[in-house]
Design an enzyme around this catalytic site. Structure first.
Site: not given
Ligand code: AMP
Ligand code: MG
Length: 485
Positions: A91, A127, A253, A263
């Protein structure tokens, strides 16, 4: 229900209203001293947003989610996904969907924030996002858009004034992103994981209405929908391959239903043409290496089909049969899109009497074995079509081989002007992206603006932009990018 935004635009809450199970109402974190770093004025105008007001305190409140117009319902989206092959419920951990805007062309587009604070999906994350990676998404997505490759767009990057902890302490930022939607393969996998067929059907109906409306009128709407997503992704990944783009984190995702690139984490463009190229520090096994991207897309689409099975037929066996047949269309569509694009890069018209596929494969082999810069090669090949083969010859060590190839290719009468319309002179080159982000991180935005200017006109040679057309210096070395940014 709609909410007025600065300008003529209004914000809707279609996703939040139609799919409440996937929408967690949430608020953005406060920003101690926000400062607008970059605003995409043409995109703002496209959305019917007032550029002046976006730069004011009111606009910055919107672009960080901290001061939203009354009535808006920001949500964190729930989804699941296979990350490097392993299934997880995920999410938006650091993102919020503010809602949807109808742009001036009548298209519905998501307005979304990244780096806006922890949400219930944050797991161990803080976050937050850093200035460098958010500007990187801004630059690379603008470049992709200018190259004509479907992509999410970047509306603005606002520095928050908050320091964030990574390997070092870095300045924080929020990216405002615009997408035709944030529906992804992982959204459907979420419905599959919680075994909610009603949600699955509503999600598919929502996606059909937004992205593939022709499917609604087909005899089997959900199968037509699936086929439309397969076709859109086949076309997208072919375009990545033709321009030398390595996404780097093709988890389910991060694969959209719309067919837009999404992304921009560890992505980068090839320097030398090496099919095994991996830029991302965490992709140890090379799962998402340049040459593996079509296969990775196909794998993701198989997971998508699995999620949709209950919509294909009541009997699982029959549903699997239908899905397998539809998935098989990926290879055909991908090969056709790649080949059509390759012909254009070569400046050739389709001609069944010519083995253009063989010609293309041979030159790609030569690029690899001679360690030739991908972008430079294609652009110099245009000069060779005009009769000046020296620039392209200068890139190769094996001169007899490239000379023989050039002679065969030139005999086919390539169209140099057509080549210049598809082979970019300006891509976001890795050494220039690093230079611009490093300067921006310490407060100098001039190189960033110059780079954005260059990548916004990818096909035009421009005086004063010579260094943006040059390959990385030899001492730039092996480029590495980072996730978890
Ligand atoms: P991504 O690889 O950027 O697609 O991220 C994968 C998952 O990790 C997604 O659910 C993002 O919302 C979560 N995510 C990535 N970086 C952070 C962060 N610094 N804090 C919280 N959630 C994160
Ligand atoms: Mg992502």
């Amino acid at each position: 229900m709609t909410t007025a935004l600065p300008g003529v635009a209004t914000l809707q809450a279609r996703f939040a209203t139609e799919l409440p199970e996937l929408a967690e109402p949430w608020q953005a974190a406060a920003t101690p001293s926000p400062r607008l770093l970059v605003l995409n004025e043409p995109l703002a105008a496209d959305l019917g947003l007032d550029v002046e007001r976006l730069g004011s305190a009111e606009g910055i409140g919107l672009l960080t989610g901290t001061e939203l117009p009354p009535g808006s319902t920001p949500v964190a989206q729930a989804y699941a996904g296979h990350q490097f092959g392993g299934f997880t419920k995920l999410g938006d951990g650091r993102a919020l969907l503010l809602g949807e805007v109808t742009d001036i062309h009548g298209n519905l587009r998501d307005l979304h924030l990244k780096g806006s604070g922890r949400t219930p999906h944050a797991r161990g994350g803080d976050g937050l996002a850093a200035v460098g990676p958010m500007l990187r998404e801004y630059v690379v997505s603008e470049a992709m858009h200018a190259l004509g490759i479907p992509t999410t767009r970047s509306l603005a990057v606002v520095a928050t004034g908050r320091d964030i902890r990574r390997e070092t302490v870095l300045p924080g930022a929020v990216l405002a992103r615009v997408a035709s939607s944030h529906l992804r393969v992982g959204s459907f996998q979420y419905a599959q994981a919680i075994r909610d067929d009603d949600l699955l059907r509503r999600l598919a109906d929502h996606a059909i209405a937004r992205h593939h409306p022709a499917a609604a009128a087909a005899p089997e709407p959900y199968l037509a929908f699936y086929r439309a997503v397969v076709a859109a992704q086949a076309d997208l990944v072919a375009q990545w391959m033709l321009v030398g783009f390595v996404h780097g984190v093709m988890n389910t995702d991060n694969m959209t239903i719309s067919g837009e690139t999404i992304d921009y984490g560890p992505c980068a463009f090839l320097d030398v043409f090496e099919p095994a190229t991996v830029f991302s520090s965490i992709d140890q096994g090379g799962r998402y290496a340049y040459a593996n991207q079509p296969g990775a897309a196909e794998w993701n689409l198989a997971r998508f089909a699995e999620a949709l099975l209950p919509l294909f037929a009541d009997e699982t066996e029959r549903a699997v049969e239908i899905a397998s047949e539809a998935l098989a269309s990926f290879r055909t569509a991908y090969d056709a899109a790649w080949f059509a694009g390759m012909l254009k890069k070569l400046g050739l018209a389709p001609n069944p009497a010519v083995d253009a596929q063989g010609l293309a494969n041979e030159v790609l082999d030569l690029l690899r074995s001679n360690h030739v810069d991908h972008t430079t090669f294609w652009r110099h090949l245009g000069a060779a079509a005009r009769g000046d083969a020296e620039p392209v010859r200068g890139l190769f060590l094996d001169l007899p081989a490239i000379d023989a190839w050039l002679a065969r290719w030139r005999a086919l009468g390539p169209d140099a002007d057509a080549m210049d319309r598809v082979n970019p002179v300006h891509i976001p080159r890795n050494h220039l992206v690093e230079e611009a982000l490093a300067a921006a991180t310490v407060g100098d935005l001039a190189p960033l603006h110059q780079l954005i200017d260059a990548v916004r006109s990818p096909f035009n040679v421009r005086p004063g932009f010579e260094r943006y057309a040059e390959a990385a210096p030899d001492d730039f070395g092996q480029y590495q990018t980072f996730c978890g940014t």
